[in-house]
Design an enzyme around this catalytic site. Structure first.
Site, PDB file in Angstrom:
ATOM      1  N   SER A 167     -15.799  -1.275 -14.757  1.00  0.00           N
ATOM      2  CA  SER A 167     -16.333  -2.536 -15.505  1.00  0.00           C
ATOM      3  C   SER A 167     -17.694  -2.920 -14.872  1.00  0.00           C
ATOM      4  CB  SER A 167     -15.265  -3.707 -15.466  1.00  0.00           C
ATOM      5  OG  SER A 167     -15.020  -3.980 -14.211  1.00  0.00           O
ATOM      6  N   ARG A 227       1.613   1.830  -3.446  1.00  0.00           N
ATOM      7  CA  ARG A 227       0.585   2.425  -4.202  1.00  0.00           C
ATOM      8  C   ARG A 227       0.373   3.836  -3.964  1.00  0.00           C
ATOM      9  NH1 ARG A 227      -4.569  -0.598  -5.599  1.00  0.00           N
ATOM     10  NH2 ARG A 227      -4.302   1.051  -7.025  1.00  0.00           N
ATOM     11  N   GLU A 232     -14.667   0.737 -23.975  1.00  0.00           N
ATOM     12  CA  GLU A 232     -15.407  -0.515 -24.487  1.00  0.00           C
ATOM     13  C   GLU A 232     -16.475  -1.120 -23.833  1.00  0.00           C
ATOM     14  OE1 GLU A 232     -11.960  -3.092 -23.927  1.00  0.00           O
ATOM     15  OE2 GLU A 232     -12.795  -3.837 -22.042  1.00  0.00           O
ATOM     16  N   TYR A 235       0.949  -1.064  -0.010  1.00  0.00           N
ATOM     17  CA  TYR A 235       0.111  -0.035  -0.113  1.00  0.00           C
ATOM     18  C   TYR A 235       0.666   1.363  -0.174  1.00  0.00           C
ATOM     19  CZ  TYR A 235      -4.281  -2.230  -0.001  1.00  0.00           C
ATOM     20  OH  TYR A 235      -5.229  -3.210  -0.526  1.00  0.00           O
ATOM     21  N   ASP A 244      -8.007   6.519  -4.517  1.00  0.00           N
ATOM     22  CA  ASP A 244      -6.981   7.318  -4.996  1.00  0.00           C
ATOM     23  C   ASP A 244      -7.198   8.800  -4.559  1.00  0.00           C
ATOM     24  OD1 ASP A 244      -8.592   8.304  -6.902  1.00  0.00           O
ATOM     25  OD2 ASP A 244      -7.740   7.068  -8.520  1.00  0.00           O
ATOM     26  N   CYS A 292      -8.408  -0.785  18.298  1.00  0.00           N
ATOM     27  CA  CYS A 292      -9.246   0.497  18.762  1.00  0.00           C
ATOM     28  C   CYS A 292      -9.959   1.368  17.902  1.00  0.00           C
ATOM     29  CB  CYS A 292      -8.498   1.021  19.824  1.00  0.00           C
ATOM     30  SG  CYS A 292      -7.223   2.479  19.309  1.00  0.00           S
ATOM     31  N   CYS A 333      -0.277   1.473  16.581  1.00  0.00           N
ATOM     32  CA  CYS A 333      -1.183   2.184  17.169  1.00  0.00           C
ATOM     33  C   CYS A 333      -0.571   3.203  18.501  1.00  0.00           C
ATOM     34  CB  CYS A 333      -2.416   1.664  17.720  1.00  0.00           C
ATOM     35  SG  CYS A 333      -3.671   3.010  18.513  1.00  0.00           S
ATOM     36  N   HIS A 361     -15.020   2.052  -1.439  1.00  0.00           N
ATOM     37  CA  HIS A 361     -13.989   1.258  -1.198  1.00  0.00           C
ATOM     38  C   HIS A 361     -12.864   1.962  -0.492  1.00  0.00           C
ATOM     39  CE1 HIS A 361     -15.353  -1.401  -4.780  1.00  0.00           C
ATOM     40  NE2 HIS A 361     -15.895  -1.686  -3.793  1.00  0.00           N
TER      41      HIS A 361
HETATM   42  P1  OAD Z   1     -11.691  -2.042 -13.554  1.00  0.00           P
HETATM   43  O1  OAD Z   1     -10.270  -2.339 -13.725  1.00  0.00           O
HETATM   44  O2  OAD Z   1     -12.472  -3.442 -13.373  1.00  0.00           O
HETATM   45  O3  OAD Z   1     -12.432  -1.441 -14.806  1.00  0.00           O
HETATM   46  C1  OAD Z   1     -11.782  -0.292 -15.296  1.00  0.00           C
HETATM   47  C2  OAD Z   1     -12.632  -0.120 -16.428  1.00  0.00           C
HETATM   48  O4  OAD Z   1     -12.534   1.269 -17.149  1.00  0.00           O
HETATM   49  C3  OAD Z   1     -12.897  -1.034 -17.726  1.00  0.00           C
HETATM   50  O5  OAD Z   1     -14.348  -1.178 -18.086  1.00  0.00           O
HETATM   51  C4  OAD Z   1     -12.131  -0.046 -18.858  1.00  0.00           C
HETATM   52  O6  OAD Z   1     -12.548  -0.464 -20.223  1.00  0.00           O
HETATM   53  C5  OAD Z   1     -12.351   1.195 -18.508  1.00  0.00           C
HETATM   54  N1  OAD Z   1     -11.504   1.991 -18.989  1.00  0.00           N
HETATM   55  C6  OAD Z   1      -9.955   1.997 -18.958  1.00  0.00           C
HETATM   56  N2  OAD Z   1      -9.385   3.343 -19.111  1.00  0.00           N
HETATM   57  C7  OAD Z   1     -10.479   4.002 -19.458  1.00  0.00           C
HETATM   58  C8  OAD Z   1     -10.644   5.443 -19.884  1.00  0.00           C
HETATM   59  N3  OAD Z   1      -9.326   6.267 -20.359  1.00  0.00           N
HETATM   60  N4  OAD Z   1     -11.679   6.123 -20.197  1.00  0.00           N
HETATM   61  C9  OAD Z   1     -12.803   5.476 -19.715  1.00  0.00           C
HETATM   62  N5  OAD Z   1     -12.745   4.121 -19.227  1.00  0.00           N
HETATM   63  C10 OAD Z   1     -11.708   3.396 -19.404  1.00  0.00           C
HETATM   64  O7  OAD Z   1     -11.935  -1.234 -12.153  1.00  0.00           O
HETATM   65  P2  OAD Z   1     -13.381  -0.962 -11.416  1.00  0.00           P
HETATM   66  O8  OAD Z   1     -14.623  -1.211 -12.284  1.00  0.00           O
HETATM   67  O9  OAD Z   1     -13.253   0.450 -10.716  1.00  0.00           O
HETATM   68  O10 OAD Z   1     -12.356  -3.033  -5.537  1.00  0.00           O
HETATM   69  O11 OAD Z   1     -13.148  -2.150 -10.259  1.00  0.00           O
HETATM   70  C11 OAD Z   1     -14.073  -2.178  -9.258  1.00  0.00           C
HETATM   71  C12 OAD Z   1     -13.424  -2.697  -8.047  1.00  0.00           C
HETATM   72  O12 OAD Z   1     -12.743  -3.994  -8.523  1.00  0.00           O
HETATM   73  C13 OAD Z   1     -12.482  -1.859  -7.590  1.00  0.00           C
HETATM   74  O13 OAD Z   1     -12.905  -0.847  -6.903  1.00  0.00           O
HETATM   75  C14 OAD Z   1     -11.492  -2.969  -6.653  1.00  0.00           C
HETATM   76  C15 OAD Z   1     -11.679  -4.051  -7.352  1.00  0.00           C
HETATM   77  O14 OAD Z   1     -11.622  -5.352  -6.864  1.00  0.00           O
HETATM   78  C16 OAD Z   1     -11.802  -3.296  -4.326  1.00  0.00           C
HETATM   79  O15 OAD Z   1     -10.538  -3.221  -4.130  1.00  0.00           O
HETATM   80  C17 OAD Z   1     -12.678  -3.481  -3.288  1.00  0.00           C
HETATM   81 ZN    ZN Z   2      -5.351   1.198  18.793  1.00  0.00          ZN
END
Ligand code: OAD
Ligand code: ZN
Length: 247
Positions: free
Chosen positions: A188, A69, A214, A66, A102, A128, A146, A117
């Site tokens: 997605s 990231r 897409e 993390y 982010d 705690c 902590c 998320h």
């Molecule tokens: P995904 O990585 O599943 O999907 C990203 C989407 O963005 C895809 O459909 C791409 O086609 C689209 N994409 C990529 N570049 C783009 C651009 N420049 N403009 C428009 N669209 C674009 O990401 P999320 O849908 O955010 O959860 O995934 C959902 C969750 O899955 C995340 O929050 C995370 C992950 O597991 C947790 O960590 C709990």
């Molecule tokens: Zn604590």
């Protein structure tokens, strides 16, 4: 880009907009998406790092991941997609409902944000529950402890198998149901329960506009799908809104 007339009519009459966003909205800032061609889940198994047991078994490793990231996120800036969403607040009541951790919507100036998320900038003690911003923590090798109880400190993000923060989920869902237009940008839309939000919005009468490079699982469900990069499309929508709302 020429938008469908039905959408422009909606944009003219709309008062409340929701942007339901995912990793794709930050792709043009240089943050990798989860799925798709360059998705990070292709390179690394999420179950191995993004869950509570992994953290308890190997807290230093998960913490370091993390931290890595965070470094990526701190080096990037919001892109024209984030800024255009914030810019729409001049003409509409805008709510952002994001799956991203982010913090880029906030940095771009959006005011009303539901983070489904969590947020990578916040942390809390697993014992705690005391919250810590990154700046409150001493730089340590590995996971910090902590200051009150000595417990392990974890990032305030939702891991696999965990519940979503209830207030954020309820707030996001209510806003989406009350919206005139619900944009679904850069996601997605396959991760539940977050992905129910646009579906419930549609059932409640909102007009669903998808913005993605897409087709997705939501494409058949959307009232209008605009295929292209969110950092290019949303600024064009802002331009249309400027024209429509000043005429
Ligand atoms: P995904 O990585 O599943 O999907 C990203 C989407 O963005 C895809 O459909 C791409 O086609 C689209 N994409 C990529 N570049 C783009 C651009 N420049 N403009 C428009 N669209 C674009 O990401 P999320 O849908 O955010 O959860 O995934 C959902 C969750 O899955 C995340 O929050 C995370 C992950 O597991 C947790 O960590 C709990
Ligand atoms: Zn604590």
């Amino acid at each position: 880009m020429i938008f469908k007339q039905e959408f422009l009519d909606k944009l003219k009459s709309a008062k409340r907009l929701v942007f339901f966003t995912g990793a794709g909205i930050s792709a043009e800032s240089g943050i990798a998406t989860f799925r798709g061609k360059d998705g990070i889940w292709n390179k690394m198994k999420p179950e191995e790092l993004a869950n509570f047991n992994a953290f308890m078994q190997n807290p230093d490793l998960v913490w370091e991941w993390y931290q890595h990231r965070r470094e990526i996120v701190h080096k990037t800036e919001p892109n024209p997609g984030h800024f255009a969403i914030a810019g729409l607040e001049k003409y509409y009541d805008v709510t952002v409902v994001t799956q991203n951790i982010d913090n880029l919507h906030r940095r771009a100036g959006s005011k009303k944000i539901y983070e489904l998320h969590g947020n990578i900038e916040r942390n809390f003690c697993v014992e705690c529950k005391q919250y810590y911003d990154l700046s409150d923590l001493d730089k340590t090798e590995g996971v910090p402890h902590c200051k009150k109880c000595g417990g392990l400190i974890r990032p305030d993000v939702v891991w696999f198998g965990e519940f979503l923060p209830q207030e954020e989920l309820n707030g996001g869902e209510t806003s989406a149901k009350q919206s005139d237009i619900c944009f679904v940008a850069g996601t997605s839309a396959v991760v539940y329960p977050a992905a129910y939000i646009p579906m419930n919005a549609k059932r409640a009468g909102s007009y669903i506009v998808e913005i993605n490079i897409e087709p997705t699982d939501l494409t058949n469900y959307a009232d209008y799908s605009i295929f292209g990069k969110s950092g290019e499309i949303i600024p064009l929508i802002l331009k249309e809104a400027e024209k429509l709302k000043s005429s």
